[in-house]
Design an enzyme around this catalytic site. Structure first.
Site, PDB file in Angstrom:
ATOM      1  N   GLY A 143      -9.690  -3.057   2.846  1.00 50.41           N
ATOM      2  CA  GLY A 143     -10.568  -2.051   4.631  1.00 50.41           C
ATOM      3  C   GLY A 143     -11.576  -3.331   4.956  1.00 50.41           C
ATOM      4  O   GLY A 143     -11.019  -4.664   4.667  1.00 50.41           O
ATOM      5  N   HIS A 164      -9.613  -8.122  -1.534  1.00 46.95           N
ATOM      6  CA  HIS A 164      -8.889  -8.602  -0.576  1.00 46.95           C
ATOM      7  C   HIS A 164      -9.613  -8.997   0.149  1.00 46.95           C
ATOM      8  O   HIS A 164     -10.898  -9.092   0.425  1.00 46.95           O
ATOM      9  CB  HIS A 164      -8.954  -6.957   0.870  1.00 46.95           C
ATOM     10  N   HIS A 181       0.503  -1.288   0.048  1.00 41.61           N
ATOM     11  CA  HIS A 181       0.054  -0.389   0.285  1.00 41.61           C
ATOM     12  C   HIS A 181       0.812   1.021  -0.457  1.00 41.61           C
ATOM     13  O   HIS A 181       1.396   1.914   0.939  1.00 41.61           O
ATOM     14  CB  HIS A 181      -0.954   0.347   1.716  1.00 41.61           C
ATOM     15  N   GLU A 204      -8.186 -12.181   4.827  1.00 47.43           N
ATOM     16  CA  GLU A 204      -7.563 -11.572   6.325  1.00 47.43           C
ATOM     17  C   GLU A 204      -8.146 -11.808   7.526  1.00 47.43           C
ATOM     18  O   GLU A 204      -8.049 -12.220   8.488  1.00 47.43           O
ATOM     19  CB  GLU A 204      -7.345 -10.414   5.958  1.00 47.43           C
ATOM     20  N   ASP A 210       2.483  -5.856   2.729  1.00 46.34           N
ATOM     21  CA  ASP A 210       1.395  -4.762   2.345  1.00 46.34           C
ATOM     22  C   ASP A 210       1.742  -3.329   3.393  1.00 46.34           C
ATOM     23  O   ASP A 210       1.517  -2.331   2.180  1.00 46.34           O
ATOM     24  CB  ASP A 210       0.493  -5.635   4.024  1.00 46.34           C
TER      25      ASP A 210
END
Length: 369
Positions: A183, A210, A27, A213, A302
């Site tokens: 998010g 995503h 990110h 996780e 990440d």
């Protein structure tokens, strides 16, 4: 235990640093230099919890090391808060490329949410253009040692995913490789953005999601079977569909078997997963089992600032925890390059002209004549 044959010689950390690396999950707003955050905060009147680079870097790491994804995400208030002008975005993007090149990364896809950088009047196009300017400057300064592409992210708790998907398609020949949603997973399933994913499929565009996780198998199943994700952002919870018997036999559930059979890439981020509670430690991270079972495993950072990490750190920690050797690191790197949202001929050129020759030289360095 190493997934490959026993290495004749274990790699050193210096060798890992020099090895070519491919990064798919990083990110932009999670990788700022602490001093840059301080400089930009001073320019824009943003209040920070620390005043020196060392103190601020430590604060980010401690705040993120909470075992909660939601708490982890709160640290982004201070990075996103100083990334609200074109010049700030370009600086952060340029420094990102510089830092990755110094870490031996030869290809990277860097993601961020354009919708989070419009508080001071930038249009979405302005945001993407500023980031691309920074990437171009960084790649030029690196002298061709690294290639970087953008992934445009929509926030799963907002309703702008179609707008961001259209933006990704509009910019796909100008530096944007694909689309993502990010998010908090709980309560915000990827199917809320089904119209965006169907649009991207009609446009023959790449996207990752995503999933798996902080939330489990339903998130992964929806991302793949409902939304059609090309890759899984994290995907670490696929291990919930794998059973290791007392006698050592391993049984895969239907979803895990499908993910492995289809070679769906897992964008695993070990250090971050430990911070957010997806794994208890690096040594207990499912990457060991998933590598042994030959899932399409990739290694990623990440958020380099929050996790105080780098690709070298991630790979070196895995070498120490699992006994991985040079051939394993090459396997991770080739997995990532094969899974990149880059045209096939460009992927093949990096594999054959950069990655394989470099790993062959490193292997020869370890084994000798």
């Amino acid at each position: 235990m190493s997934a490959s044959a026993v290495e004749p010689n274990a790699p050193t950390r210096d060798l890992v640093l020099r090895a070519p690396k491919v990064l798919l999950h990083d990110h932009l707003d999670g990788g700022l230099r602490p001093q840059t955050v301080i400089d930009l905060a001073a320019e824009h009147g943003h209040e920070l919890p620390a005043t020196t680079a060392d103190e601020l870097g430590a604060w980010f790491e401690q705040a993120a090391d909470s075992g909660s994804l939601e708490r982890y995400l709160e640290t982004f208030d201070h990075t996103v808060g100083v990334m609200q002008t074109a010049d700030a975005l370009a600086r952060v993007a340029r420094e990102c490329v510089e830092d990755l090149a110094a870490d031996g990364v030869v290809y990277a896809e860097i993601r961020y949410a354009p919708e989070q950088h419009v508080e001071q009047g930038l249009a979405l196009d302005d945001v993407v253009a500023a980031v691309q300017r920074g990437f171009d400057e960084g790649m030029e300064a690196a002298g061709g040692r690294i290639l970087v592409r953008q992934l445009l992210t929509a926030m799963r708790h907002q309703a702008r995913s179609m707008e961001i998907a259209e933006l990704a398609v509009a910019w796909r020949d100008r530096g944007v490789a694909g689309f993502d949603i990010a998010g908090a997973e709980a309560g915000y399933p990827p199917t809320r953005h089904l119209d965006a994913f169907e649009y991207l499929q009609r446009e023959n565009s790449h996207f990752t999601i995503h999933a798996g996780e902080a939330f489990g198998l339903p998130s992964i199943w929806q991302a793949i079977q409902w939304c059609g994700a090309d890759r899984l952002g994290h995907g670490v919870r696929i291990v919930d569909d794998i059973t290791v018997r007392e006698d050592g036999r391993v049984e895969l559930g239907r979803l895990a078997a499908y993910v492995r059979d289809k070679r769906i890439p897992l964008e695993l981020c070990p250090a971050s997963n430990v911070q957010t509670g997806a794994a208890a430690s690096i040594a207990e991270h499912p990457i060991g089992l998933l590598t042994r079972l030959r899932f399409r495993v990739t290694v990623n950072t990440d958020n380099r600032l929050m996790s105080h990490t780098s690709m070298t750190d991630e790979m070196w920690n895995l070498c120490e925890a699992f006994g991985f050797g040079v051939r394993d690191l090459e396997w991770f790197t080739l997995n990532a390059m094969k899974s990149a949202f880059l045209p096939f001929d460009e992927r093949l050129a990096l594999i054959n002209q950069v990655i394989k020759p470099a790993y062959a030289a490193l292997t020869a360095e370890l084994t000798g004549p």
